[in-house]
Design an enzyme around this catalytic site. Structure first.
Site, PDB file in Angstrom:
ATOM      1  N   LYS A 190       0.823  -1.204   0.000  1.00 24.20           N
ATOM      2  CA  LYS A 190       0.000   0.000   0.000  1.00 24.20           C
ATOM      3  C   LYS A 190       0.872   1.275   0.000  1.00 24.20           C
ATOM      4  O   LYS A 190       2.085   1.189   0.061  1.00 24.20           O
ATOM      5  CB  LYS A 190      -0.963  -0.045   1.191  1.00 24.20           C
TER       6      LYS A 190
HETATM    7  C1  LIG Z   1      -5.458  -4.365   0.871  1.00 25.35           C
HETATM    8  C2  LIG Z   1      -6.929  -4.172   0.960  1.00 25.35           C
HETATM    9  C3  LIG Z   1      -7.685  -4.629   2.041  1.00 25.35           C
HETATM   10  C4  LIG Z   1      -7.148  -5.558   3.086  1.00 25.35           C
HETATM   11  O1  LIG Z   1      -6.030  -5.101   3.742  1.00 25.35           O
HETATM   12  P1  LIG Z   1      -5.044  -6.162   4.450  1.00 25.35           P
HETATM   13  O2  LIG Z   1      -4.101  -5.270   5.168  1.00 25.35           O
HETATM   14  O3  LIG Z   1      -4.423  -6.967   3.373  1.00 25.35           O
HETATM   15  O4  LIG Z   1      -5.862  -6.978   5.382  1.00 25.35           O
HETATM   16  C5  LIG Z   1      -9.025  -4.278   2.110  1.00 25.35           C
HETATM   17  N1  LIG Z   1      -9.604  -3.543   1.152  1.00 25.35           N
HETATM   18  C6  LIG Z   1      -8.918  -3.123   0.073  1.00 25.35           C
HETATM   19  C7  LIG Z   1      -9.624  -2.297  -0.948  1.00 25.35           C
HETATM   20  C8  LIG Z   1      -7.568  -3.436  -0.074  1.00 25.35           C
HETATM   21  O5  LIG Z   1      -6.909  -3.023  -1.151  1.00 25.35           O
END
Ligand SMILES: *Cc1c(COP(=O)(O)O)cnc(C)c1O
Length: 420
Positions: A191
């Protein structure tokens, strides 16, 4: 094609920025001997700094984006069998928490170009059972929050913004995550900012904030005159090691977003007018922060559509994801088999809708989703892309399009698509 080059990747140091800032704060944590956030200072400082950057009073760091969405839903406190409207194209981490909290995900269709859930699709899914709406800003591109908030407010339904892919994206000058009742973010490795795993929720509402703090810490009323475990809850506390990294990463976030936006704008400028592909674009008055750079491929122009374009890009050294998640979320077995808690099919089995209508997930009701997934090719994007990387990607796209769209009419290759 020119010499292939290796693009920075968010899976390792080629595309991630960790350095002395992270190490210095990590050293403080290790030397303090306190690795958890209950007594430590790093997570608390991160929560405050994040809230300050978002101009919002309350925040709570948790262990993942999934935990962040779960914490947000828990704070809404749905009754078993209540419905939560979400999008058919998202990470499972944005959906599974709905079921864990005893509510039923209701999928709304998306715009076939942005792949974002639309206000109209949400409106068509509202029932007497609807308890919340999740707006997921896919790929870093804000949903139509004006339209979504208008519908939500008209029905008195809270909106949770899933901002895992959209740090610092804005809509009408407001940061996404601060427009609905709660914003949920992921700090997973790929992210905009990361602690490897992690997440955070933000809200303006002190009651929701209190519930989220309790929910992520076994609902134990720390500091209360008569503390107790007030309700069913989990331990989603972030460690202070992650808090340290998060603080250092947050300080870099504005730069990360600015660089991603600058290089994405460069690619858009170079590729403008390329036949057969639609480039990503934010709605008027919104800003895209380019977690990814999705292309929409017109299969009547590009022979073989997204699969062929994706294969050609990979052959030219640009890793990409044709069809993104391949199929809508509701086509995964957890939903097709309603495999939830033992054989119960809870919460689907819990109670019928008052009006007798059934909950069915049928691809025929999702034309935007099916077309969007069929046509999208998702290019990875990264804040460490240089001008050279952008030109490399642009040349790869142009070469793939030139090959698959054939030559202009009147030359030998044109017939493969001319009748489409
Ligand atoms: C990455 C993501 C998640 C989940 O996050 P994690 O940290 O992997 O649990 C939820 N929603 C969206 C849109 C994502 O891109």
């Amino acid at each position: 094609m020119s010499e292939p080059i290796t693009l920075p990747s968010d899976a390792d140091k080629t595309g991630r920025d960790f350095g002395d800032e992270e190490l210095a704060l990590l050293r403080e944590v290790i030397e303090s001997g306190t690795l958890n956030c209950t007594k430590g200072t790093q997570v608390k400082a991160f929560e405050q700094a994040f809230a300050k950057r978002f101009g919002i009073p309350h925040s709570r760091a948790v262990t993942s984006g999934t935990a962040a969405v779960h914490t947000a839903i828990a704070a809404i406190d749905p009754e078993p069998g209540d419905e939560i409207i979400t999008t058919s194209i998202t990470d499972m981490g944005g959906i599974a928490p709905i079921l864990y909290q005893g509510a039923i995900p209701i999928f709304a269709d998306v715009d076939p170009v942005s792949l974002n859930v639309t206000p109209e699709a949400i409106a068509s899914r509202i029932t007497a059972r609807t308890r919340a709406i999740i707006a997921t800003h896919l790929f870093g591109n804000p949903c139509d929050m004006t339209g979504i908030m208008r519908i939500a407010d008209a029905h008195g339904i809270p909106v949770i913004e899933d901002c895992a892919q959209a740090f610092l994206a804005t809509d009408h000058g407001r940061l996404v995550g601060t427009i609905g009742a709660i914003g949920a973010f992921s700090l997973q490795q790929g992210k905009h900012m990361t602690t490897g795993e992690g997440g955070i929720v933000v809200t303006n509402d002190p009651k929701l904030a209190r519930w989220m703090i309790l929910f992520s810490d076994k609902a134990w009323g720390y500091g209360d005159p008569k503390p107790d475990h007030y309700f069913l809850a989990l331990n989603y506390r972030m460690t202070d090691l992650q808090g340290a990294v998060a603080r250092a990463q947050l300080a870099k976030l504005d730069g990360v977003v600015a660089r991603r936006r600058r290089t994405a704008a460069q690619l858009t400028e170079i590729l403008a007018g390329t036949p057969g592909i639609t480039l990503p674009r934010a709605l008027p008055e919104a800003t895209h922060v380019y977690w990814k750079y999705p292309l929409i491929v017109d299969p009547t122009v590009i022979a073989g559509g997204s699969d062929a374009l994706g294969a050609a890009l990979k052959a030219n050294g640009v890793f990409c994801a044709p069809r993104y998640i391949q199929k809508p979320a509701f086509e995964c077995r957890v939903f097709t088999e309603r495999k939830t808690f033992g054989k119960s099919q809870f919460p689907y089995s819990h109670r019928e809708r008052e009006d007798g209508t059934k909950i069915v997930y049928d691809t025929a009701e999702y034309p935007g989703t099916m077309q969007g997934l069929e046509r999208v090719v998702v290019l990875p994007w990264n804040e460490l892309y240089t001008d050279q990387h952008v030109h490399f990607i642009a040349r790869a796209v142009q070469a793939a399009v030139a090959k698959l769209a054939g030559r202009p009419r009147g030359t030998a290759n044109a017939s493969s698509h001319a009748d489409a």
